[in-house]
Design an enzyme around this catalytic site. Structure first.
Site, PDB file in Angstrom:
ATOM      1  N   SER A  72      42.806 -56.352 -46.575  1.00 44.04           N
ATOM      2  CA  SER A  72      42.701 -57.812 -46.474  1.00 44.04           C
ATOM      3  C   SER A  72      44.093 -58.389 -46.649  1.00 44.04           C
ATOM      4  CB  SER A  72      41.821 -58.373 -47.604  1.00 44.04           C
ATOM      5  OG  SER A  72      40.587 -57.688 -47.681  1.00 44.04           O
ATOM      6  N   ASP A  93      43.937 -61.910 -56.220  1.00 43.87           N
ATOM      7  CA  ASP A  93      43.237 -61.337 -55.048  1.00 43.87           C
ATOM      8  C   ASP A  93      42.080 -62.219 -54.580  1.00 43.87           C
ATOM      9  OD1 ASP A  93      44.923 -59.099 -54.979  1.00 43.87           O
ATOM     10  OD2 ASP A  93      43.619 -57.931 -56.293  1.00 43.87           O
ATOM     11  N   ASN A 105      54.982 -51.735 -45.086  1.00 43.03           N
ATOM     12  CA  ASN A 105      54.541 -53.046 -44.567  1.00 43.03           C
ATOM     13  C   ASN A 105      55.747 -53.925 -44.239  1.00 43.03           C
ATOM     14  OD1 ASN A 105      51.481 -53.314 -44.579  1.00 43.03           O
ATOM     15  ND2 ASN A 105      51.874 -52.374 -46.574  1.00 43.03           N
ATOM     16  N   ASN A 146      49.380 -62.017 -49.481  1.00 44.89           N
ATOM     17  CA  ASN A 146      49.400 -60.694 -50.111  1.00 44.89           C
ATOM     18  C   ASN A 146      48.559 -59.720 -49.291  1.00 44.89           C
ATOM     19  OD1 ASN A 146      49.786 -58.754 -52.265  1.00 44.89           O
ATOM     20  ND2 ASN A 146      47.650 -59.131 -52.814  1.00 44.89           N
ATOM     21  N   HIS A 175      46.136 -56.529 -49.516  1.00 46.15           N
ATOM     22  CA  HIS A 175      45.334 -55.786 -50.486  1.00 46.15           C
ATOM     23  C   HIS A 175      44.612 -54.652 -49.758  1.00 46.15           C
ATOM     24  CE1 HIS A 175      43.228 -55.169 -54.222  1.00 46.15           C
ATOM     25  NE2 HIS A 175      42.123 -55.011 -53.520  1.00 46.15           N
ATOM     26  N   GLY A 227      57.690 -49.653 -48.782  1.00 51.16           N
ATOM     27  CA  GLY A 227      58.090 -50.700 -47.848  1.00 51.16           C
ATOM     28  C   GLY A 227      57.638 -50.488 -46.415  1.00 51.16           C
TER      29      GLY A 227
END
Ligand code: GRF
Length: 204
Positions: free
Chosen positions: A139, A148, A14, A105, A107, A12
């Site tokens: 990304s 993705d 992020n 998302n 990546h 976690g």
């Protein structure tokens, strides 16, 4: 105020970057729910900041309706944006369709390379190093049915050193992710962009 949902499965960091950006006033939003598919440290981070948490584990008993339950939970929150921050499940098309261009998302590589099914966690960094690429990065992209493969919002790059290992690369890229995810959330919430095909273009 804009409402975020953050989906997590792991440490976690992020999520923490988003929480910090909100607390420092950089992102004008609140996190209405953190949803995890497993017990993880990210849930503890959320609880520490008094954010509501939901643990939705997939079990043999609930596997038929698991994703419907998840969708219902997210719909009820009526979020402006859903951030996949290390969430380890690929959502089925009916959920993706419910939140068009409202899910993003993170990546840990430079898409459109090194993405798609099987490219997660350390597998990504191993593949990057084995490819001989001299740069990598992260990304942040919109979630579409193409795993993705949605429009890219922000990318950050890093040079790969000769002595980098998948682990060292992952660590360096993690730092970039924290910046990238905050920038991406900011950008999407301000609405100052348009999507042209696969491109996310700033309006001014
Ligand atoms: C990150 O490396 C992200 O790119 C990937 O999952 C990881 C999550 O890390 N999708 P954390 O749980 O936010 O620390």
């Amino acid at each position: 105020m804009k409402k975020l949902i953050v989906l997590v499965s792991g440490n976690g960091t992020n999520l923490q970057a988003i929480i910090d950006a909100i607390e420092y006033g950089r992102i004008d939003a609140s996190i209405s729910a953190v949803i995890a598919d497993r017990e993880c440290f990210a849930l503890e981070r959320a609880e520490k900041h008094k954010i509501r948490t939901f643990l939705l584990k997939r079990t043999p008993e609930n596997k038929e309706h698991y994703f419907h339950d998840l969708m219902k939970l997210m719909e009820d929150e009526n979020p402006d944006l859903i951030v996949h921050a290390g969430f380890m499940k690929i959502l089925p098309p009916f959920i993706v369709e419910k939140f068009p261009m409202k899910m993003i998302n993170i990546h840990p590589a430079l898409l459109p390379c090194f993405g798609g099914k099987g490219f997660y966690g350390m597998h990504v960094h191993e593949a990057v190093i084995n490819s001989g690429a001299r740069i990598s990065g992260c990304s942040v992209h919109f979630v579409t049915e193409d795993v993705d493969g949605g429009p890219i919002i922000i990318q950050k790059t890093i040079e790969i050193a000769d002595d980098d290992t998948p682990e060292s690369l992952a660590e360096k890229i993690h730092v970039l992710e924290h910046k990238a995810v905050v920038e991406a959330v900011e950008k999407i919430l301000t609405g100052n962009y348009k999507i042209e095909g696969k491109r996310v273009v700033s309006l001014h």
